[in-house]
Design a protein around this motif. Structure first.
Motif, PDB file in Angstrom:
ATOM      1  N   PHE A   1      70.141  23.737 -60.431  1.00 40.05           N
ATOM      2  CA  PHE A   1      71.069  23.241 -61.442  1.00 40.05           C
ATOM      3  C   PHE A   1      72.279  24.165 -61.481  1.00 40.05           C
ATOM      4  O   PHE A   1      72.250  25.302 -61.017  1.00 40.05           O
ATOM      5  N   GLY A   2      73.350  23.644 -62.036  1.00 41.26           N
ATOM      6  CA  GLY A   2      74.562  24.419 -62.226  1.00 41.26           C
ATOM      7  C   GLY A   2      75.204  24.055 -63.546  1.00 41.26           C
ATOM      8  O   GLY A   2      74.891  23.018 -64.141  1.00 41.26           O
TER       9      GLY A   2
ATOM     10  N   GLY B   1      72.287  18.862 -61.938  1.00 41.17           N
ATOM     11  CA  GLY B   1      71.216  19.383 -61.105  1.00 41.17           C
ATOM     12  C   GLY B   1      70.163  18.350 -60.773  1.00 41.17           C
ATOM     13  O   GLY B   1      70.174  17.218 -61.260  1.00 41.17           O
ATOM     14  N   ASP B   2      69.240  18.771 -59.928  1.00 36.92           N
ATOM     15  CA  ASP B   2      68.066  17.986 -59.564  1.00 36.92           C
ATOM     16  C   ASP B   2      66.879  18.922 -59.689  1.00 36.92           C
ATOM     17  O   ASP B   2      66.656  19.776 -58.838  1.00 36.92           O
ATOM     18  N   ILE B   3      66.163  18.793 -60.777  1.00 36.84           N
ATOM     19  CA  ILE B   3      65.082  19.730 -61.084  1.00 36.84           C
ATOM     20  C   ILE B   3      63.744  19.110 -60.725  1.00 36.84           C
ATOM     21  O   ILE B   3      63.170  18.323 -61.472  1.00 36.84           O
ATOM     22  N   GLY B   4      63.260  19.444 -59.542  1.00 36.78           N
ATOM     23  CA  GLY B   4      61.940  19.014 -59.119  1.00 36.78           C
ATOM     24  C   GLY B   4      61.754  17.514 -59.219  1.00 36.78           C
ATOM     25  O   GLY B   4      62.675  16.732 -59.053  1.00 36.78           O
ATOM     26  N   GLY B   5      60.559  17.094 -59.504  1.00 36.19           N
ATOM     27  CA  GLY B   5      60.308  15.664 -59.677  1.00 36.19           C
ATOM     28  C   GLY B   5      58.864  15.322 -59.451  1.00 36.19           C
ATOM     29  O   GLY B   5      58.160  15.938 -58.661  1.00 36.19           O
ATOM     30  N   ASN B   6      58.397  14.327 -60.170  1.00 34.09           N
ATOM     31  CA  ASN B   6      57.041  13.833 -59.967  1.00 34.09           C
ATOM     32  C   ASN B   6      56.992  12.875 -58.792  1.00 34.09           C
ATOM     33  O   ASN B   6      57.948  12.164 -58.510  1.00 34.09           O
TER      34      ASN B   6
ATOM     35  N   ASN C   1      62.895   9.897 -55.603  1.00 33.44           N
ATOM     36  CA  ASN C   1      64.316   9.746 -55.358  1.00 33.44           C
ATOM     37  C   ASN C   1      65.046  11.026 -55.716  1.00 33.44           C
ATOM     38  O   ASN C   1      65.135  11.384 -56.879  1.00 33.44           O
ATOM     39  N   ASP C   2      65.560  11.737 -54.708  1.00 32.97           N
ATOM     40  CA  ASP C   2      66.334  12.943 -54.951  1.00 32.97           C
ATOM     41  C   ASP C   2      67.770  12.559 -55.314  1.00 32.97           C
ATOM     42  O   ASP C   2      68.430  11.858 -54.559  1.00 32.97           O
ATOM     43  N   SER C   3      68.222  13.019 -56.435  1.00 33.92           N
ATOM     44  CA  SER C   3      69.612  12.789 -56.814  1.00 33.92           C
ATOM     45  C   SER C   3      70.015  13.821 -57.852  1.00 33.92           C
ATOM     46  O   SER C   3      69.179  14.367 -58.562  1.00 33.92           O
ATOM     47  N   THR C   4      71.304  14.080 -57.931  1.00 35.24           N
ATOM     48  CA  THR C   4      71.833  15.041 -58.888  1.00 35.24           C
ATOM     49  C   THR C   4      72.287  14.316 -60.140  1.00 35.24           C
ATOM     50  O   THR C   4      73.056  13.355 -60.057  1.00 35.24           O
ATOM     51  N   ASN C   5      71.792  14.760 -61.282  1.00 33.70           N
ATOM     52  CA  ASN C   5      72.140  14.170 -62.559  1.00 33.70           C
ATOM     53  C   ASN C   5      73.038  15.097 -63.347  1.00 33.70           C
ATOM     54  O   ASN C   5      73.001  16.313 -63.175  1.00 33.70           O
ATOM     55  N   GLY C   6      73.817  14.522 -64.255  1.00 32.86           N
ATOM     56  CA  GLY C   6      74.674  15.314 -65.137  1.00 32.86           C
ATOM     57  C   GLY C   6      74.140  15.323 -66.555  1.00 32.86           C
ATOM     58  O   GLY C   6      73.388  14.445 -66.968  1.00 32.86           O
TER      59      GLY C   6
ATOM     60  N   LEU D   1      69.415  17.274 -68.847  1.00 29.94           N
ATOM     61  CA  LEU D   1      69.955  16.345 -67.862  1.00 29.94           C
ATOM     62  C   LEU D   1      69.444  14.940 -68.171  1.00 29.94           C
ATOM     63  O   LEU D   1      68.408  14.771 -68.807  1.00 29.94           O
ATOM     64  N   ASP D   2      70.156  13.938 -67.707  1.00 26.15           N
ATOM     65  CA  ASP D   2      69.809  12.560 -68.038  1.00 26.15           C
ATOM     66  C   ASP D   2      68.408  12.203 -67.568  1.00 26.15           C
ATOM     67  O   ASP D   2      67.975  12.582 -66.480  1.00 26.15           O
ATOM     68  N   THR D   3      67.722  11.414 -68.400  1.00 27.03           N
ATOM     69  CA  THR D   3      66.430  10.860 -68.002  1.00 27.03           C
ATOM     70  C   THR D   3      66.657   9.804 -66.936  1.00 27.03           C
ATOM     71  O   THR D   3      67.577   9.018 -67.011  1.00 27.03           O
ATOM     72  N   ARG D   4      65.786   9.783 -65.944  1.00 25.32           N
ATOM     73  CA  ARG D   4      65.931   8.780 -64.897  1.00 25.32           C
ATOM     74  C   ARG D   4      64.571   8.405 -64.329  1.00 25.32           C
ATOM     75  O   ARG D   4      63.605   9.155 -64.428  1.00 25.32           O
TER      76      ARG D   4
END
Length: 235
Positions: A129-130, A154-159, A171-176, A203-206
């Protein structure tokens, strides 16, 4: 006669006084000369800086998978190492300091879901993240107490969810999103400062998985960070 004698005596006395004064000027003074005072340069927070930091982050959001047959299943949180670098600029006027800072961080704080048989299992927690933040604080000489906030991404890990037919999906993606925090910084020297800082990042829920049967419909990427850092300030 008397006038000539008086003039002679007066001239002699004057010569004696002049000679004594000249001799006294050649003698060393009984008083030491005033020391030369070199004032130390006043510390200021004004200037550009660059530095590094390290600390700990922990997830505060939840991730859940949805299966039409079983309802919500799978939820978990994780925490781990956070580290990276930052750069910024401060401007001091009186006791007040305004500035801007940006940083980029590795963060092992991704949400992890619980396993359910062979269908659902935890994902990895690695990510990044930044932030791009404003800073505002009050300086007490070399100590600065400040608040900070701004934009986060950022893209913080993921299930991961697993479908026996389709395999794992993520799905890897960067959220704001946004961040708020504060800290204390101290000027160790005129160029080196050290700080301790805390941040809350949202960061946004997705969604990160979806098929006709299995859906990962919620992932709240929210986490806290506590970190220590060192900066080099350019005068």
């Amino acid at each position: 006669m008397r006038t000539s004698l008086l003039g002679l005596l007066t001239g002699t006395a004057t010569l004696a006084l002049v000679a004594s004064a000249a001799q006294a000027a050649d003698l060393p003074s009984r008083y030491s000369p005033a020391p030369v005072y070199n004032a130390m340069p006043a510390f200021t927070w004004t200037g550009f800086y660059v530095g590094a930091n390290a600390g700990y982050g922990w997830s505060t959001g939840t991730s859940r998978y949805y299966d039409p047959a079983f309802g919500y299943i799978g939820s978990g949180k994780s925490g781990g190492f956070v580290g990276g670098g930052q750069l910024g600029y401060n401007y001091q006027f009186g006791m007040f300091v305004l500035g801007a800072e940006t940083d980029i961080q590795y963060a092992a704080v991704g949400n992890k879901g619980s396993s359910y048989g062979t269908v659902y299992y935890p994902g990895n927690s690695d990510g990044f993240f930044g932030t791009i933040r404003a800073r505002a604080g009050v300086a007490f000489d070399r100590a600065l107490v400040y608040a900070t906030g701004g934009f986060a991404y950022g893209d913080i890990g993921g299930n991961n969810a697993y479908d026996p037919l389709l395999g794992a999906r993520r799905n890897d993606s960067t959220n704001g999103g946004w961040t708020l925090g504060g800290g204390v910084e101290y000027g160790v020297t005129n160029n080196i400062t050290a700080k301790v800082e805390g941040l809350y990042v949202n960061l946004d829920t997705r969604s990160n998985y979806s098929t006709s049967s299995y859906q990962a419909i919620r992932r709240d990427t929210e986490f806290g960070v506590i970190r220590a850092g060192v900066n080099y300030k350019f005068n």
